[in-house]
Write a protein that holds these residues in place. Structure first.
Motif, PDB file in Angstrom:
ATOM      1  N   MET A  89     -44.986  -4.971   7.560  1.00  0.00           N
ATOM      2  CA  MET A  89     -45.825  -5.257   8.722  1.00  0.00           C
ATOM      3  C   MET A  89     -46.821  -6.376   8.432  1.00  0.00           C
ATOM      4  O   MET A  89     -47.123  -7.202   9.311  1.00  0.00           O
ATOM      5  CB  MET A  89     -46.557  -3.998   9.174  1.00  0.00           C
ATOM      6  N   LEU A  90     -47.329  -6.443   7.209  1.00  0.00           N
ATOM      7  CA  LEU A  90     -48.198  -7.558   6.835  1.00  0.00           C
ATOM      8  C   LEU A  90     -47.443  -8.877   6.892  1.00  0.00           C
ATOM      9  O   LEU A  90     -47.957  -9.885   7.414  1.00  0.00           O
ATOM     10  CB  LEU A  90     -48.752  -7.334   5.423  1.00  0.00           C
ATOM     11  N   ALA A  91     -46.218  -8.860   6.366  1.00  0.00           N
ATOM     12  CA  ALA A  91     -45.414 -10.086   6.403  1.00  0.00           C
ATOM     13  C   ALA A  91     -45.107 -10.493   7.837  1.00  0.00           C
ATOM     14  O   ALA A  91     -45.181 -11.685   8.188  1.00  0.00           O
ATOM     15  CB  ALA A  91     -44.118  -9.866   5.623  1.00  0.00           C
ATOM     16  N   LEU A  92     -44.795  -9.508   8.683  1.00  0.00           N
ATOM     17  CA  LEU A  92     -44.508  -9.813  10.083  1.00  0.00           C
ATOM     18  C   LEU A  92     -45.756 -10.324  10.804  1.00  0.00           C
ATOM     19  O   LEU A  92     -45.668 -11.208  11.668  1.00  0.00           O
ATOM     20  CB  LEU A  92     -43.969  -8.573  10.786  1.00  0.00           C
ATOM     21  N   ALA A  93     -46.919  -9.780  10.466  1.00  0.00           N
ATOM     22  CA  ALA A  93     -48.158 -10.265  11.070  1.00  0.00           C
ATOM     23  C   ALA A  93     -48.403 -11.723  10.700  1.00  0.00           C
ATOM     24  O   ALA A  93     -48.884 -12.515  11.520  1.00  0.00           O
ATOM     25  CB  ALA A  93     -49.338  -9.400  10.619  1.00  0.00           C
ATOM     26  N   MET A  94     -48.051 -12.086   9.476  1.00  0.00           N
ATOM     27  CA  MET A  94     -48.220 -13.467   9.045  1.00  0.00           C
ATOM     28  C   MET A  94     -47.204 -14.396   9.701  1.00  0.00           C
ATOM     29  O   MET A  94     -47.497 -15.543  10.019  1.00  0.00           O
ATOM     30  CB  MET A  94     -48.083 -13.562   7.522  1.00  0.00           C
ATOM     31  N   LEU A  95     -45.988 -13.873   9.897  1.00  0.00           N
ATOM     32  CA  LEU A  95     -44.916 -14.695  10.476  1.00  0.00           C
ATOM     33  C   LEU A  95     -44.856 -14.606  11.993  1.00  0.00           C
ATOM     34  O   LEU A  95     -43.998 -15.235  12.607  1.00  0.00           O
ATOM     35  CB  LEU A  95     -43.571 -14.256   9.898  1.00  0.00           C
ATOM     36  N   SER A  96     -45.758 -13.784  12.568  1.00  0.00           N
ATOM     37  CA  SER A  96     -45.783 -13.551  14.011  1.00  0.00           C
ATOM     38  C   SER A  96     -44.457 -12.956  14.449  1.00  0.00           C
ATOM     39  O   SER A  96     -43.912 -12.058  13.812  1.00  0.00           O
ATOM     40  CB  SER A  96     -46.105 -14.844  14.754  1.00  0.00           C
ATOM     41  N   SER A  97     -43.903 -13.435  15.561  1.00  0.00           N
ATOM     42  CA  SER A  97     -42.712 -12.794  16.133  1.00  0.00           C
ATOM     43  C   SER A  97     -41.420 -13.505  15.767  1.00  0.00           C
ATOM     44  O   SER A  97     -40.360 -13.152  16.281  1.00  0.00           O
ATOM     45  CB  SER A  97     -42.844 -12.751  17.662  1.00  0.00           C
ATOM     46  N   ARG A  98     -41.460 -14.483  14.849  1.00  0.00           N
ATOM     47  CA  ARG A  98     -40.251 -15.276  14.585  1.00  0.00           C
ATOM     48  C   ARG A  98     -39.118 -14.447  13.993  1.00  0.00           C
ATOM     49  O   ARG A  98     -37.961 -14.581  14.401  1.00  0.00           O
ATOM     50  CB  ARG A  98     -40.596 -16.432  13.642  1.00  0.00           C
ATOM     51  N   LEU A  99     -39.448 -13.567  13.040  1.00  0.00           N
ATOM     52  CA  LEU A  99     -38.385 -12.798  12.391  1.00  0.00           C
ATOM     53  C   LEU A  99     -37.783 -11.758  13.322  1.00  0.00           C
ATOM     54  O   LEU A  99     -36.570 -11.544  13.325  1.00  0.00           O
ATOM     55  CB  LEU A  99     -38.939 -12.107  11.137  1.00  0.00           C
ATOM     56  N   THR A 100     -38.624 -11.101  14.128  1.00  0.00           N
ATOM     57  CA  THR A 100     -38.114 -10.049  15.011  1.00  0.00           C
ATOM     58  C   THR A 100     -37.215 -10.594  16.112  1.00  0.00           C
ATOM     59  O   THR A 100     -36.512  -9.823  16.769  1.00  0.00           O
ATOM     60  CB  THR A 100     -39.278  -9.285  15.660  1.00  0.00           C
ATOM     61  N   GLU A 101     -37.225 -11.909  16.314  1.00  0.00           N
ATOM     62  CA  GLU A 101     -36.373 -12.508  17.340  1.00  0.00           C
ATOM     63  C   GLU A 101     -35.023 -12.953  16.787  1.00  0.00           C
ATOM     64  O   GLU A 101     -34.162 -13.402  17.537  1.00  0.00           O
ATOM     65  CB  GLU A 101     -37.089 -13.697  17.977  1.00  0.00           C
ATOM     66  N   LEU A 102     -34.810 -12.875  15.474  1.00  0.00           N
ATOM     67  CA  LEU A 102     -33.551 -13.306  14.875  1.00  0.00           C
ATOM     68  C   LEU A 102     -32.466 -12.267  15.143  1.00  0.00           C
ATOM     69  O   LEU A 102     -32.665 -11.072  14.957  1.00  0.00           O
ATOM     70  CB  LEU A 102     -33.724 -13.502  13.369  1.00  0.00           C
ATOM     71  N   SER A 103     -31.298 -12.740  15.566  1.00  0.00           N
ATOM     72  CA  SER A 103     -30.225 -11.832  15.964  1.00  0.00           C
ATOM     73  C   SER A 103     -29.700 -11.032  14.771  1.00  0.00           C
ATOM     74  O   SER A 103     -29.370  -9.846  14.913  1.00  0.00           O
ATOM     75  CB  SER A 103     -29.082 -12.619  16.613  1.00  0.00           C
ATOM     76  N   TRP A 104     -29.611 -11.646  13.585  1.00  0.00           N
ATOM     77  CA  TRP A 104     -29.074 -10.915  12.427  1.00  0.00           C
ATOM     78  C   TRP A 104     -29.996  -9.773  12.026  1.00  0.00           C
ATOM     79  O   TRP A 104     -29.531  -8.718  11.593  1.00  0.00           O
ATOM     80  CB  TRP A 104     -28.840 -11.853  11.246  1.00  0.00           C
ATOM     81  N   PHE A 105     -31.300  -9.980  12.185  1.00  0.00           N
ATOM     82  CA  PHE A 105     -32.259  -8.922  11.858  1.00  0.00           C
ATOM     83  C   PHE A 105     -32.087  -7.745  12.815  1.00  0.00           C
ATOM     84  O   PHE A 105     -32.080  -6.577  12.390  1.00  0.00           O
ATOM     85  CB  PHE A 105     -33.680  -9.482  11.936  1.00  0.00           C
ATOM     86  N   GLU A 106     -31.917  -8.026  14.093  1.00  0.00           N
ATOM     87  CA  GLU A 106     -31.698  -6.966  15.070  1.00  0.00           C
ATOM     88  C   GLU A 106     -30.398  -6.214  14.780  1.00  0.00           C
ATOM     89  O   GLU A 106     -30.330  -4.994  14.951  1.00  0.00           O
ATOM     90  CB  GLU A 106     -31.663  -7.551  16.477  1.00  0.00           C
ATOM     91  N   SER A 107     -29.362  -6.928  14.319  1.00  0.00           N
ATOM     92  CA  SER A 107     -28.083  -6.289  14.025  1.00  0.00           C
ATOM     93  C   SER A 107     -28.188  -5.339  12.837  1.00  0.00           C
ATOM     94  O   SER A 107     -27.647  -4.226  12.853  1.00  0.00           O
ATOM     95  CB  SER A 107     -27.016  -7.354  13.749  1.00  0.00           C
ATOM     96  N   VAL A 108     -28.887  -5.770  11.798  1.00  0.00           N
ATOM     97  CA  VAL A 108     -29.076  -4.918  10.616  1.00  0.00           C
ATOM     98  C   VAL A 108     -29.873  -3.673  10.985  1.00  0.00           C
ATOM     99  O   VAL A 108     -29.546  -2.553  10.568  1.00  0.00           O
ATOM    100  CB  VAL A 108     -29.767  -5.712   9.497  1.00  0.00           C
ATOM    101  N   VAL A 109     -30.930  -3.853  11.783  1.00  0.00           N
ATOM    102  CA  VAL A 109     -31.735  -2.714  12.216  1.00  0.00           C
ATOM    103  C   VAL A 109     -30.895  -1.749  13.048  1.00  0.00           C
ATOM    104  O   VAL A 109     -31.023  -0.524  12.929  1.00  0.00           O
ATOM    105  CB  VAL A 109     -32.968  -3.186  13.001  1.00  0.00           C
ATOM    106  N   HIS A 110     -29.996  -2.295  13.877  1.00  0.00           N
ATOM    107  CA  HIS A 110     -29.129  -1.432  14.677  1.00  0.00           C
ATOM    108  C   HIS A 110     -28.239  -0.572  13.778  1.00  0.00           C
ATOM    109  O   HIS A 110     -28.042   0.632  14.035  1.00  0.00           O
ATOM    110  CB  HIS A 110     -28.264  -2.272  15.613  1.00  0.00           C
ATOM    111  N   GLY A 111     -27.714  -1.159  12.708  1.00  0.00           N
ATOM    112  CA  GLY A 111     -26.908  -0.379  11.779  1.00  0.00           C
ATOM    113  C   GLY A 111     -27.697   0.745  11.137  1.00  0.00           C
ATOM    114  O   GLY A 111     -27.199   1.868  10.974  1.00  0.00           O
ATOM    115  N   LEU A 112     -28.953   0.482  10.812  1.00  0.00           N
ATOM    116  CA  LEU A 112     -29.797   1.510  10.201  1.00  0.00           C
ATOM    117  C   LEU A 112     -30.183   2.589  11.210  1.00  0.00           C
ATOM    118  O   LEU A 112     -30.385   3.745  10.829  1.00  0.00           O
ATOM    119  CB  LEU A 112     -31.037   0.857   9.597  1.00  0.00           C
ATOM    120  N   LYS A 113     -30.276   2.233  12.482  1.00  0.00           N
ATOM    121  CA  LYS A 113     -30.513   3.254  13.501  1.00  0.00           C
ATOM    122  C   LYS A 113     -29.330   4.211  13.602  1.00  0.00           C
ATOM    123  O   LYS A 113     -29.501   5.413  13.827  1.00  0.00           O
ATOM    124  CB  LYS A 113     -30.772   2.601  14.854  1.00  0.00           C
TER     125      LYS A 113
END
Length: 386
Positions: A89-113
């Motif tokens: 969360m600290l890293a995301l706060a520093m990077l703002s919303s750029r990482l959470t908008e990446l499609s590969w990140f959303e796909s990996v999170v979906h697999g973990l869900k």
């Protein structure tokens, strides 16, 4: 102490899926694999966490650490389980919303869900076999699940737990024996510290000179953590009412989305907000907010945890706990449906992956780290093909 820290630190990196999934991960690790405690003792801890304000799954982890190593063990368990989420969360706060908008990140999170669905199914079935062996406990489990599926919310949850407690105390009480137990006495120092911070600190800040921004931030997040029943999602409206005028809606929603996408407790949403609320010392703000929002639940847990087993030995209390345990299984069953299943299983391929995960977990006994890797890879491949 280091072993406790590393065990929870490892769990903290892949505990996706929210409180219900965390309870499943804890049960698999500490009841089935490491055998730190019995299923009955674990259910008592889960039931206790349902009645206290604060982050339920983190309270369970805190109590597990306490049983293993006293207060230092509890602190190591909390630090280990929460630190990965705080760092992300600290890293995301520093990077703002750029990482959470990446499609590969959303796909990996979906697999973990999807892995979270597997874990919650396993936890629900295991606890059902242990705590729903009588007709009445099966009914309490089913009615609780149905009630929460029809009318989800903290009011329904608390109503069903209280009803299950009353029914269990009357119809499931154990045989009375000679009373040689010591009287139940709560631990006073954590309760006094809680009251001091919950009542005394706001009074001091409101009547004294202009407070330090860090002190006000700590007080606001402590108030929010003191009033949250029902898990991390409930903390959003409370924090918005306390500090919403200090931040933009975009900052709130970005932090909330990030908290749902990372492993560990959702209360680390406070890490993201604290970073933004104290721009002069953002790291300090993030750490203060995180500590403040978790602390109330832990202080209240410490108030009753030491003598919880003494209280649980009384016949009517033991019967009430049987009822509550059955209702907790119903809570897990309803959480399995919403939000765990409905938020993860979107098509037939997702359902097939869940079935495959259950096969690998229960029949092949595949270690959870291998399952994490496999589901991350499956989510990434699924994202490439979609």
């Amino acid at each position: 102490m280091f072993a406790i820290f590393m065990t929870f630190f490892t769990l903290g990196w892949f505990s996706f899926g929210g409180p219900a999934a965390h309870i499943g991960y804890f049960r698999q690790t500490f009841v089935e694999k490491r055998q730190w405690l019995s299923d009955s003792e674990y259910a008592h801890i889960v039931a206790l966490s349902q009645f206290l304000p604060g982050p339920g799954s983190s309270q369970v982890g805190f109590a597990l650490g306490y049983r293993r190593g006293g207060l230092p063990g509890a602190c190591m368990a909390f630090l280990g389980f929460t630190l990965p989420s705080v760092l992300i969360m600290l890293a995301l706060a520093m990077l703002s919303s750029r990482l959470t908008e990446l499609s590969w990140f959303e796909s990996v999170v979906h697999g973990l869900k999807l892995l979270a669905v597997v874990v919650v199914i396993d936890a629900t079935w295991g606890m059902f076999r242990n705590f729903c062996q009588r007709r009445l406990t099966v009914c309490l489990c089913a009615i609780t699940a149905m009630a929460l599926m029809i009318a989800p919310g903290i009011a329904t949850q608390m109503t069903m737990l209280i009803l299950a407690m009353l029914i269990g105390a009357h119809w499931l009480k154990t045989a009375d024996v000679a009373d040689t137990r010591p009287a139940f006495r709560p631990t006073l120092w954590p309760l006094l510290l809680f009251l001091l911070l919950f009542i005394g600190l706001p009074l001091l800040l409101s009547t004294g000179p202009d407070p330090l921004p860090a002190a006000s931030l700590f007080s606001d997040f402590f108030q929010a953590g003191s009033l949250v029943f029902g898990g991390g999602h409930v903390v959003l409206p409370l924090l918005q009412s306390l500090i919403g005028d200090q931040l933009t809606d975009n900052t709130f929603l970005t932090g909330y989305a990030a908290a749902q996408a990372v492993p560990g407790p959702m209360f680390t949403f406070a890490t993201y907000l604290g970073y933004a609320l104290l721009p002069a010392s953002p790291i300090l703000g993030a750490l203060l907010a995180t500590l403040a929002v978790f602390l109330p639940g832990f202080l209240l847990l410490l108030t009753v945890l030491t003598h919880w087993q003494t209280l649980a030995a009384y016949p009517r209390v033991a019967g009430a706990l049987q009822g509550i345990n059955a209702a907790v299984v119903g809570l897990l069953l309803s959480a399995l449906y919403q939000p765990v299943f409905t938020g993860a299983v979107l098509n037939g391929l997702d359902a097939a992956l869940v079935v495959a995960g259950l096969l690998l977990l229960k029949q092949w006994k595949l270690p959870i780290l291998w399952l994490v890797t496999g589901f991350m890879l499956a989510g990434w491949i699924q994202g490439l093909l979609s």
